[in-house]
Design a protein around this motif. Sequence first.
Motif, PDB file in Angstrom:
ATOM      1  N   GLU A 288       0.838  -1.201   0.000  1.00  0.00           N
ATOM      2  CA  GLU A 288       0.000   0.000   0.000  1.00  0.00           C
ATOM      3  C   GLU A 288       0.872   1.249   0.000  1.00  0.00           C
ATOM      4  O   GLU A 288       0.604   2.229  -0.715  1.00  0.00           O
ATOM      5  CB  GLU A 288      -0.916  -0.012   1.225  1.00  0.00           C
ATOM      6  N   SER A 306       1.605  -6.752  -6.001  1.00  0.00           N
ATOM      7  CA  SER A 306       0.235  -6.672  -5.470  1.00  0.00           C
ATOM      8  C   SER A 306      -0.663  -7.729  -6.122  1.00  0.00           C
ATOM      9  O   SER A 306      -1.466  -8.385  -5.448  1.00  0.00           O
ATOM     10  CB  SER A 306      -0.346  -5.277  -5.722  1.00  0.00           C
ATOM     11  N   PHE A 310      -2.837 -10.698  -4.254  1.00  0.00           N
ATOM     12  CA  PHE A 310      -4.270 -10.957  -4.420  1.00  0.00           C
ATOM     13  C   PHE A 310      -4.512 -12.403  -4.857  1.00  0.00           C
ATOM     14  O   PHE A 310      -5.421 -13.071  -4.350  1.00  0.00           O
ATOM     15  CB  PHE A 310      -4.875  -9.994  -5.456  1.00  0.00           C
ATOM     16  N   GLY A 324     -11.553 -10.237   1.741  1.00  0.00           N
ATOM     17  CA  GLY A 324     -11.588  -8.809   1.456  1.00  0.00           C
ATOM     18  C   GLY A 324     -11.118  -7.958   2.609  1.00  0.00           C
ATOM     19  O   GLY A 324     -10.447  -6.937   2.420  1.00  0.00           O
ATOM     20  N   GLU A 328      -8.265  -5.054   2.056  1.00  0.00           N
ATOM     21  CA  GLU A 328      -9.053  -3.840   1.829  1.00  0.00           C
ATOM     22  C   GLU A 328      -8.206  -2.579   1.678  1.00  0.00           C
ATOM     23  O   GLU A 328      -8.431  -1.791   0.754  1.00  0.00           O
ATOM     24  CB  GLU A 328     -10.077  -3.672   2.960  1.00  0.00           C
ATOM     25  N   VAL A 331      -6.617  -2.576  -1.796  1.00  0.00           N
ATOM     26  CA  VAL A 331      -7.616  -2.395  -2.859  1.00  0.00           C
ATOM     27  C   VAL A 331      -8.043  -0.931  -2.930  1.00  0.00           C
ATOM     28  O   VAL A 331      -8.141  -0.345  -4.016  1.00  0.00           O
ATOM     29  CB  VAL A 331      -8.841  -3.302  -2.618  1.00  0.00           C
ATOM     30  N   ARG A 332      -8.291  -0.319  -1.772  1.00  0.00           N
ATOM     31  CA  ARG A 332      -8.729   1.068  -1.743  1.00  0.00           C
ATOM     32  C   ARG A 332      -7.647   2.001  -2.303  1.00  0.00           C
ATOM     33  O   ARG A 332      -7.946   2.919  -3.081  1.00  0.00           O
ATOM     34  CB  ARG A 332      -9.084   1.467  -0.303  1.00  0.00           C
ATOM     35  N   ALA A 335      -7.433   1.450  -6.109  1.00  0.00           N
ATOM     36  CA  ALA A 335      -8.572   2.078  -6.789  1.00  0.00           C
ATOM     37  C   ALA A 335      -8.410   3.589  -6.828  1.00  0.00           C
ATOM     38  O   ALA A 335      -8.755   4.243  -7.825  1.00  0.00           O
ATOM     39  CB  ALA A 335      -9.873   1.700  -6.074  1.00  0.00           C
ATOM     40  N   LEU A 360      -6.423  -4.584 -10.541  1.00  0.00           N
ATOM     41  CA  LEU A 360      -7.740  -4.328  -9.956  1.00  0.00           C
ATOM     42  C   LEU A 360      -8.719  -5.458 -10.281  1.00  0.00           C
ATOM     43  O   LEU A 360      -9.570  -5.817  -9.468  1.00  0.00           O
ATOM     44  CB  LEU A 360      -8.303  -2.999 -10.470  1.00  0.00           C
ATOM     45  N   ALA A 363      -7.988  -8.118  -7.923  1.00  0.00           N
ATOM     46  CA  ALA A 363      -8.492  -7.706  -6.610  1.00  0.00           C
ATOM     47  C   ALA A 363     -10.005  -7.928  -6.517  1.00  0.00           C
ATOM     48  O   ALA A 363     -10.518  -8.398  -5.495  1.00  0.00           O
ATOM     49  CB  ALA A 363      -8.163  -6.235  -6.358  1.00  0.00           C
ATOM     50  N   CYS A 366     -10.665 -11.451  -6.058  1.00  0.00           N
ATOM     51  CA  CYS A 366     -10.193 -11.866  -4.729  1.00  0.00           C
ATOM     52  C   CYS A 366     -11.230 -11.562  -3.650  1.00  0.00           C
ATOM     53  O   CYS A 366     -11.543 -12.417  -2.813  1.00  0.00           O
ATOM     54  CB  CYS A 366      -8.873 -11.170  -4.418  1.00  0.00           C
ATOM     55  N   PHE A 372     -16.087  -5.869  -3.224  1.00  0.00           N
ATOM     56  CA  PHE A 372     -15.397  -4.818  -3.967  1.00  0.00           C
ATOM     57  C   PHE A 372     -16.197  -3.527  -3.938  1.00  0.00           C
ATOM     58  O   PHE A 372     -15.639  -2.435  -3.743  1.00  0.00           O
ATOM     59  CB  PHE A 372     -15.166  -5.272  -5.408  1.00  0.00           C
TER      60      PHE A 372
END
Length: 414
Positions: A288, A306, A310, A324, A328, A331-332, A335, A360, A363, A366, A372
Motif C-alpha cells: 500500500e 500486489s 491478491f 476482502g 481492503e 484495494v482502496r 482504486a 484491480l 483484486a 479476490c 469490492f
Amino acid sequence: QFKAVSTNLLDIITQSADEPKLLRVALVTLGTLLCAQDMSDGYWGNVQPLQCLNTILVMLEDSNAKLRKVAEDQILRLLRQHKLHKGRAVRAYVGDFCFAILKSCTRSDYKRSLYIVLFLESGMALLASGENRPKQYFDSLLSLQACQQAPLTAACYRTIDAYFQSPYYDATTTQTAICYQTLVETRSTSVDMEANTYRYLGLGSGYVLLHKRDAPLARTLLKKTCQALTTGCEGEFVQIHDAVGAGFKRIVGECISGVMVREALQAEENKDKEREKSFVCVVVQALEELLQIKYMAAWLHALGASKKLFETVMYLSGDGTSSGVLVEPLVRQLAGVYQLAEARSIVVDVSTHLAMGETLGVALRCVGFAGFLEIVPLRAGAATPDYMAIDTAREWILPLLHTNLKLMRCSLCD
C-alpha cells in the motif's frame, strides 16, 4: 607416486608462464591429481598437497581471465568433493586464503579482492561453516563497500544473493538468521545500480531461506525486510524497482500459507489488537505504501507484487470473498490511484495503466463483487445527488466489472 608426479607438474607450471595453453592443461592435471588424493583432514596437513593447492589458489588472483576460470573450476571440484565427504581441512584452508586477501583490500588496490569475490560467488557455500564463519564472510563482503568501487560492491552483493540460493548451503538456522539480519541492517552506501539491484534480490532470497528454516524467527524480521525493500523504490532505476518487486513476489509466493490467511481472518473477526501485525497485513501495508504518489516510478513493479498477493490470498482463502477484509487497504489505495489516472489527474505510461486495470481485476475476483463495491462504492459520498446511481468519476468501475465478472462466481443476490 603423488609426490613425484606433483613435483613434475609444479615444475611445468613454474616454467610455463609464457605458454598459457600448456599452463592451463597443467593446472587441470594438477587439480585432477589433488581430487584423487586421500580426503582425510590429517593428510591435508602435509606440505606437498598444500603446496599444490597453493599453486592453484594463487591463480585465482591472476589477471588472465581464462587462467582464473581454470583455477576456479579445479578448486570448486576439490571443495565439492571434500564437502561431500565432510572434510573440513581443505575448505577451511581455502576460506582462510580468501579472508587474507579480502582484508588487504584498498580503494586503489582492489582487483585481487574482486577476483576472490567472483570465486566466492560459486564457492562460498562450499567453504567450511564453523560457528562464526558465515557471519565472518558477510562482514568481510559488506565491509568492502568502504572501498567505493562499484564493480567490487556489486560482486559482493551478487555473491550474497548466490550464497542464499546455493544448493550447497548448509549453515545452521541461527547462522542464517544472524547473516540475514546483518544484511538487512547494513545500509548500502553505494549509489551503483547493479550493486543495489543485487542487494534487494539478496533480501528476497535470504528472507525466503530463513522462513523455510524457522518461520516464527523470520516473522520477527518481516517489517524490517519490507522497510528495506521499500527504500529501493526511492530512486529512479528501473532495474532496482524490478528487484524490489521480485523480492516481494518471492516473499508472498513462498512464505504466505493458508494457515496465515486463516489466522489473519480470525484475528480480524475477533477484532484482535494484534491483527495488524499478522504476516499478510504487514505485506499489505508495505505494498500500500509503494502505491503512494512519491513511488510512482516504481508502480509497475509494485503492481506485479500486489497482483501476486491478491492471487495468493484468493487461492488460500478458499471461497475468496472472505479475504476482502485483509486486503481492503491495498484495494482502496489501488482504486484511488487508478481513478486519478483515469481522470488524467496523474500521468502514467501505458504499461502501468494496463497493469493497474489487470491488478484491480484480480483484486475484484479476490474480494468478490459485493466486497469490492463495499470497498469502492459506485457513489463516492453524500454530496452525490440521489438520482445518480453512479458518480461520473467512478464510471471506470463499469468496464472493470464487465471484464472480470464473467471470470468469477457470483451469487444471484449480487
